[in-house]
Design a protein around this motif. Structure first.
Motif, short mmCIF file in Angstrom:
data_model
loop_
_atom_site.label_atom_id
_atom_site.label_comp_id
_atom_site.label_asym_id
_atom_site.label_seq_id
_atom_site.Cartn_x
_atom_site.Cartn_y
_atom_site.Cartn_z
N UNK A 381 0.82 -1.23 0.00
CA UNK A 381 0.00 0.00 0.00
C UNK A 381 0.85 1.27 0.00
N UNK A 382 2.16 1.12 0.18
CA UNK A 382 3.00 2.33 0.31
C UNK A 382 3.00 3.23 -0.93
N UNK A 383 3.18 2.67 -2.15
CA UNK A 383 3.20 3.57 -3.31
C UNK A 383 1.92 4.40 -3.44
N UNK A 384 0.78 3.76 -3.23
CA UNK A 384 -0.47 4.53 -3.41
C UNK A 384 -0.65 5.56 -2.30
N UNK A 385 -0.13 5.28 -1.11
CA UNK A 385 -0.20 6.28 -0.03
C UNK A 385 0.64 7.50 -0.40
N UNK A 386 1.82 7.24 -0.95
CA UNK A 386 2.69 8.37 -1.31
C UNK A 386 2.13 9.14 -2.50
N UNK A 387 1.56 8.39 -3.45
CA UNK A 387 0.95 9.08 -4.60
C UNK A 387 -0.17 10.01 -4.12
N UNK A 388 -1.00 9.51 -3.20
CA UNK A 388 -2.11 10.34 -2.69
C UNK A 388 -1.56 11.58 -2.00
N UNK A 389 -0.49 11.40 -1.23
CA UNK A 389 0.09 12.54 -0.52
C UNK A 389 0.66 13.56 -1.52
N UNK A 390 1.39 13.06 -2.52
CA UNK A 390 2.01 13.96 -3.50
C UNK A 390 0.94 14.71 -4.28
N UNK A 391 -0.17 14.03 -4.54
CA UNK A 391 -1.21 14.67 -5.34
C UNK A 391 -2.00 15.71 -4.54
N UNK A 424 7.26 12.25 -7.08
CA UNK A 424 7.24 13.32 -8.09
C UNK A 424 7.88 14.61 -7.53
N UNK A 425 9.00 14.44 -6.83
CA UNK A 425 9.76 15.59 -6.30
C UNK A 425 8.89 16.55 -5.49
N UNK A 426 7.90 15.99 -4.86
CA UNK A 426 6.93 16.82 -4.16
C UNK A 426 7.24 16.98 -2.68
N UNK A 427 8.32 16.37 -2.24
CA UNK A 427 8.58 16.43 -0.81
C UNK A 427 10.01 16.11 -0.49
N UNK A 428 10.24 15.78 0.79
CA UNK A 428 11.59 15.41 1.20
C UNK A 428 11.52 14.42 2.35
N UNK A 429 12.72 14.00 2.76
CA UNK A 429 12.77 12.97 3.81
C UNK A 429 13.51 13.52 5.03
N UNK A 430 12.86 13.43 6.20
CA UNK A 430 13.55 13.72 7.47
C UNK A 430 13.23 12.53 8.38
N UNK A 431 14.13 11.57 8.48
CA UNK A 431 13.78 10.32 9.17
C UNK A 431 13.31 10.52 10.61
#
Ligand SMILES: CC(=O)N[C@H]1[C@@H](OP(=O)(O)OP(=O)(O)OC[C@H]2O[C@@H](n3ccc(=O)[nH]c3=O)[C@H](O)[C@@H]2O)O[C@H](CO)[C@@H](O)[C@@H]1O[C@H](C)C(=O)N[C@@H](C)C(=O)N[C@H](CCC(=O)O)C(=O)O
Ligand SMILES: Nc1ncnc2c1ncn2[C@@H]1O[C@H](COP(=O)(O)OP(=O)(O)OP(=O)(O)O)[C@@H](O)[C@H]1O
Length: 490
Positions: A381-391, A424-431
């Motif tokens: 489910x991870x890819x679709x969660x990230x796609x929803x967030x990016x969109x 889609x370069x819509x965010x960043x990572x801060x662990x």
């Protein structure tokens, strides 16, 4: 309960166990060798982590009077009863030991991927406000005999469940029913007066082999109703529609809720504020006490169930006004810099989309979404969660959620890969989760909203740079540091 009753319940002819004495009382039922005390029946269950059959000797040493299982061990000092399905047997024995406590109560079971906690909390409030004494079992803890009680799982293990029902003096019990619980016979011996289906979305595919199997597990609940039981199903969800047809085909009573003309409760208009619908041709309306279109659906399902127990519309509308909210579900905070924070338990693509859309309708500024993924849980489910967030956000910060034995490095690498492939370069990572939240909040200004999802009411399972134990504690401390002045907790 006498030993001979165990034979009768399991449909096994009494055997001449010499010294045991069929008239002897047993002192309890358990499937955990560590909890066996003298005179109890130990049922060996093959689990996901361990096999209870490996602990039979320990159970004997702890004083078990009888062992039930599906694999006969060699040379044990205690009589062994073979059954094909130990988990079922455990439930059958637990229900009988606690004298079938579910029979004296009205029981409402809520299932679906999302909405169970929300509906059970709404229903609990509606029923208590109209004079019922109501118990509640679910993800954010249990409530019994007028008090909160710590709960360990969404749906308790079958022995704990019957023990709780036995101890409960409540008239009605509303409980969240998980697919794991159904699959593992945790509801054995319970029959439901009302069952509710919310929706089915991609989740838990680390446990269920496919959506089809996940649906089958959820469907079991609806075949566990009392003779005059009533199912309330949201049929705009395609799995709900299928379930409704299946149940009607079996002659079971269904109240369908949806936009279609053929629905028993036909939704006319739904918004963040409430839901208009036609019931028997008559128009009606419920305001929702929690923001979000999906919560309007949850409200309608909760009110429909309460109406079956005789609660009037007027009482419900009054009660909805005083609903105190649910920890970790659309929990809101205003920050000193004018930004708004929402902590929420969304952990599917669909619920992320819903909450981001709700925020976009309610706030004018930028939406920053802070979230992560649980280690060792459904990775599909991870890819679709990230796609929803990016969109639907203006930018996300990917961070850590519970690692569940996955290493920090492996999870960070997984985040980077997903970020590159789906973000889609819509965010960043801060662990570090506390740093991610701090960065997002401090960058916010008037009208901006920071949505933190995944943990909701739960406490952190690992430590982060800042010594806080939950998203709420992180936000409250941050707000104090930023010279707090406003607090809105629904
Ligand atoms: C994967 C899963 O669902 N596991 C649940 C399952 O455990 P299990 O039967 O596989 O147990 P196991 O640890 O393999 O052990 C097997 C047997 O050996 C026994 N044993 C083990 C060790 C020992 O020393 N002696 C002993 O007798 C155990 O007591 C058990 O009977 O049955 C147990 C009793 O009911 C649950 O506590 C346990 O939940 C674990 C902790 C869990 O994390 N479950 C999650 C996935 C879950 O069920 N979540 C849903 C909600 C999901 C959602 O909707 O979000 C829930 O209802 O909570
Ligand atoms: N009817 C719904 N449809 C879609 N999303 C929903 C719905 N209700 C709630 N949500 C979203 O799902 C999140 C979890 O909601 P809730 O706790 O009520 O569900 P749940 O079924 O109890 O989840 P879990 O089984 O994981 O505890 C909420 O925080 C919200 O973001």
């Amino acid at each position: 309960m006498k030993i001979n009753k165990v034979f009768e319940l399991l449909n096994i002819a009494p055997q001449p166990f010499t010294k045991l004495g069929l008239e002897k009382d047993i002192t309890g039922i358990t499937d955990d060798s560590r909890q066996v005390s003298p005179g109890q029946v130990f049922t060996a269950v093959e689990g996901h982590e361990a096999d209870g059959h490996d602990y039979i000797l320990e159970a004997c040493r702890n004083g078990a009077a009888l062992i039930v299982g599906s694999k006969k061990p060699e040379n044990i000092p205690v009589p062994f009863l073979y059954v094909e399905h130990p988990r079922r047997a455990l439930g059958i024995l637990a229900a009988a030991f606690y004298q079938y406590p579910a029979r004296d109560k009205r029981i409402i079971g809520v299932t679906g991927t999302n909405g169970k906690t929300t509906i059970t909390h709404l229903l609990h409030h509606l029923l208590e406000s109209s004079g019922f004494s109501c118990g509640r079992f679910g993800t954010v803890g249990n409530y019994m005999n007028g008090k909160s009680v710590e709960g360990f799982q969404t749906t308790p293990g079958v022995v704990d469940l019957h023990k709780c029902l036995y101890e409960s003096r409540d008239d009605v019990i509303v409980m969240e029913v998980s697919s794991h619980g159904l699959d593992q016979h945790r509801l054995e011996g319970v029959s439901f007066d009302i069952t509710i289906f919310t929706n089915l979305q991609q989740d838990h595919l680390d446990y269920h082999p496919s959506m089809e199997e996940y649906f089958k597990a959820k469907s079991k609940l609806f075949f566990m109703m009392k003779e005059r039981g009533q199912a309330i199903i949201h049929v705009d969800d395609p799995w709900g529609d299928r379930l409704s047809n299946l149940l009607r085909g079996e002659g079971l009573a269904v109240t369908s809720i949806g936009g279609n003309d053929a629905c028993d409760i036909q939704i006319d208009e739904v918004s963040d504020e409430g839901i208009r619908f036609l019931e028997g041709g008559k128009p009606s309306y419920y305001p929702t006490p929690i923001a979000g279109v999906y919560n309007s659906y949850n409200t309608l399902q909760a009110c429909t169930a309460a109406a079956y127990l005789g609660v009037s519309k007027g009482t419900m509308v009054d009660a909805l006004e005083s609903f105190p909210g649910i920890p970790g579900r659309f929990e809101q905070y205003s920050m000193p810099n004018g930004a708004h924070v929402i902590i929420d338990y969304a952990h599917t693509a669909d619920s992320i989309r819903h909450i981001l859309q709700t925020a976009a309708r309610q706030f004018d500024g930028n939406i920053t979404h802070v979230f992560g993924f649980r280690g060792n849980r459904d990775e599909s489910k991870r890819p679709s969660m990230l796609q929803a967030s990016a969109e639907w956000s203006d930018g996300y910060i990917l961070t850590l959620d519970d690692l569940n034995a996955v290493s920090h490095e492996d999870m960070t690498a997984a985040l980077s890969k997903l970020h590159e492939e789906e973000g889609r370069a819509h965010g960043r990572i801060i662990p570090d989760r506390t740093s991610a939240i701090k960065t997002a909040v401090e960058a916010g200004g008037e009208g901006d909203v920071i949505i933190i999802t995944g943990k909701g009411h739960e406490t952190y399972k690992q430590s982060y740079q800042r010594p806080f134990s939950s998203d709420r504690e992180t936000i409250v401390n941050l707000r104090n540091e930023m010279k707090t002045d406003v607090h809105q907790y629904q």
